[in-house]
Scaffold this motif. Structure first.
Motif, PDB file in Angstrom:
ATOM      1  N   CYS A  30      -3.696   2.769   1.816  1.00 59.68           N
ATOM      2  CA  CYS A  30      -2.740   3.870   1.274  1.00 59.68           C
ATOM      3  C   CYS A  30      -3.250   4.935   1.445  1.00 59.68           C
ATOM      4  O   CYS A  30      -4.331   5.512   1.617  1.00 59.68           O
ATOM      5  N   CYS A  64       2.183   0.575  -2.188  1.00 55.53           N
ATOM      6  CA  CYS A  64       0.766   0.662  -2.658  1.00 55.53           C
ATOM      7  C   CYS A  64       0.849   0.065  -4.160  1.00 55.53           C
ATOM      8  O   CYS A  64       1.357   0.853  -4.751  1.00 55.53           O
ATOM      9  N   HIS A  93      -6.391   2.987  -1.434  1.00 55.16           N
ATOM     10  CA  HIS A  93      -6.402   1.625  -1.691  1.00 55.16           C
ATOM     11  C   HIS A  93      -6.466   0.775  -0.443  1.00 55.16           C
ATOM     12  O   HIS A  93      -5.482   1.060   0.515  1.00 55.16           O
ATOM     13  N   CYS A 104      -3.864   7.087  -2.196  1.00 56.87           N
ATOM     14  CA  CYS A 104      -5.232   6.701  -3.115  1.00 56.87           C
ATOM     15  C   CYS A 104      -6.364   6.324  -2.168  1.00 56.87           C
ATOM     16  O   CYS A 104      -7.253   6.131  -2.780  1.00 56.87           O
ATOM     17  N   CYS A 135      -1.295   2.890  -6.662  1.00 53.97           N
ATOM     18  CA  CYS A 135      -0.852   4.253  -7.135  1.00 53.97           C
ATOM     19  C   CYS A 135       0.603   4.251  -7.119  1.00 53.97           C
ATOM     20  O   CYS A 135       1.270   5.134  -7.619  1.00 53.97           O
TER      21      CYS A 135
HETATM   22 ZN    ZN Z   1      -2.222   4.160  -3.228  1.00 54.44          ZN
END
Ligand code: ZN
Length: 410
Positions: A4, A47, A9, A7, A50
């Motif tokens: 992501c 994602c 991820h 964030c 987030c």
């Molecule tokens: Zn994210």
């Protein structure tokens, strides 16, 4: 696996694939038509950490924004939105000769010029050399740069901090979105407000605006995902509005965390998003199927019209037009030309499908039977401008949410 961009991820999940597409704003000159055209996969992903919807492939920003052939002042809806917004901000904040209003991606000064007229100092920041030159000519001081953490630190170091900072339709486009938000956080005055407008992913899904998905448009925000992003940089959402621009956008007011009490609209919208499940990937179920159906219906309609001997042209050589034509596979076999009133685009060709772009006078000169409105978000505006075409019997095709033939407003 793509991580992501918001964030970090580990893995985002693809929700819609639009195939390999050329860059949506890379209009071609005639001598480039025989050359190889760069194409990149165009996929929307989500994602789960987030809730940020995003594009998986990013193209270097230098390729996208330098000499970017977009001048806000050619779109009436954008300029009238800017004027309304400035009036509103002047009502909310006491601004004067000691204030400073900044805009990230200030384009040709379409927004800041309204503050200049009111005697309020401004600073535009825009990476595109040609549009920055236009802004300067219009009396809007403009720094030619990609706004981010470093530029913000430099401005802060020079004692230039923003009482109001605008970022309209830009946070969707910057690959290093954390750098930009961190920059906004650094350059904003302690009691400053950042006003950010960005297309709302809920409108994208509800209104089937798949043609706003293109490589330059990396992020598709909900208030949920946007709040999460701001929070990581010490900023807080203090108010929010839904506005009609660009097919439906969020206008988010952000301030340094803990400085201002948030308006009730913030919790209200977050609650609506929770109810709609916008934090889950299932929210996007059905969207991809509807996009495929629409593409097929449009191609069937155009093929049937052309088979009947009708002549078809299109209106709007903007990015969304490129995406719609390429995603549906509509090219010169059904479309004679694309009309656009931006003189910088006239004489060029649409990416991928290579349909020529002509000035709007071609519409009444050549009188196609149908005009496919690629800029369908400005459909009313375009139909009003094309009243002569309509009066002479020309008809319009509004492609979204389903291809529909309309007679113009008399
Ligand atoms: Zn994210």
């Amino acid at each position: 696996m793509t991580s992501c961009r918001g964030c970090g991820h580990a893995a985002v999940q693809t929700v819609l694939s639009l195939g390999e597409q050329p860059l949506a704003n890379a209009l071609l000159r005639e001598d480039q038509l025989d050359g190889a055209e760069q194409r990149y996969p165009l996929e929307l992903a989500f994602c789960v950490a987030c809730a940020l919807a995003q594009i998986t492939v990013s193209v270097p920003p230098e390729q996208l924004f330098t000499d970017y052939p977009y001048f806000s002042s050619y779109a009436d809806a954008v300029t009238s939105n800017a004027e309304t917004l400035v009036r509103r901000v002047m009502g909310l904040r006491r601004l004067g000769a000691d204030s400073l209003v900044m805009e990230v991606a200030s384009n040709d000064g379409y927004l800041l010029k309204h503050y200049v007229e009111a005697g309020i100092p401004v600073l535009g920041i825009d990476p595109a050399r040609n549009v920055a030159a236009d802004a300067e000519a219009a009396g809007v001081p403009t720094l030619t740069a990609f706004f981010g953490h470093d530029v913000a630190e430099q401005l802060r170091h020079e004692g230039r901090r923003a009482d109001v900072l605008h970022a309209n339709n830009v946070l969707a486009h910057v690959p290093d979105v954390n750098g930009v938000i961190s920059g906004i956080s650094r350059v904003l005055a302690d009691d400053g407000v950042a006003i950010v407008e960005t297309p709302y992913v809920r409108d994208l899904v509800d209104k089937l605006e798949f043609d706003t998905i293109y490589h330059e448009h990396l992020f598709y925000y909900s208030l949920t995902s946007f709040r999460s992003l701001l929070d990581r940089h010490g900023l807080e959402v203090v108010d929010v509005e839904r506005i009609p621009i660009h097919g439906g956008s969020l206008r988010v007011y952000a301030a340094p965390s803990g400085t201002v009490a948030a308006a009730p609209a913030v919790d209200d919208l977050l609650a609506e998003e929770r109810e709609l499940g916008m934090g889950q990937i299932t929210y996007f179920e059905g969207f991809a199927g509807r996009v495929k159906d629409l593409s097929r219906e449009l191609v069937d309609m155009l093929e049937a019209l052309v088979a009947d001997g009708a002549r078809v042209a299109a209106y709007g050589a903007a990015a969304k037009g490129t995406v719609l034509l390429n995603a549906a596979g509509v090219d010169g076999r059904s479309i004679e030309f694309v009309a656009d009133r931006n003189p910088h685009k006239q004489g060029l060709y649409m990416p991928g499908v290579h349909v020529p772009v002509l000035g709007p006078e071609a519409i009444t000169d050549r009188m196609p039977d149908y005009l496919l409105l690629l800029a369908w978000n400005f459909a009313e505006e375009v139909m009003a401008q094309q009243s002569e075409y309509a009066a002479r019997g020309g008809r319009f095709i509004v492609p979204v949410p389903e291809p529909t033939i309309v007679r113009g407003t008399p």
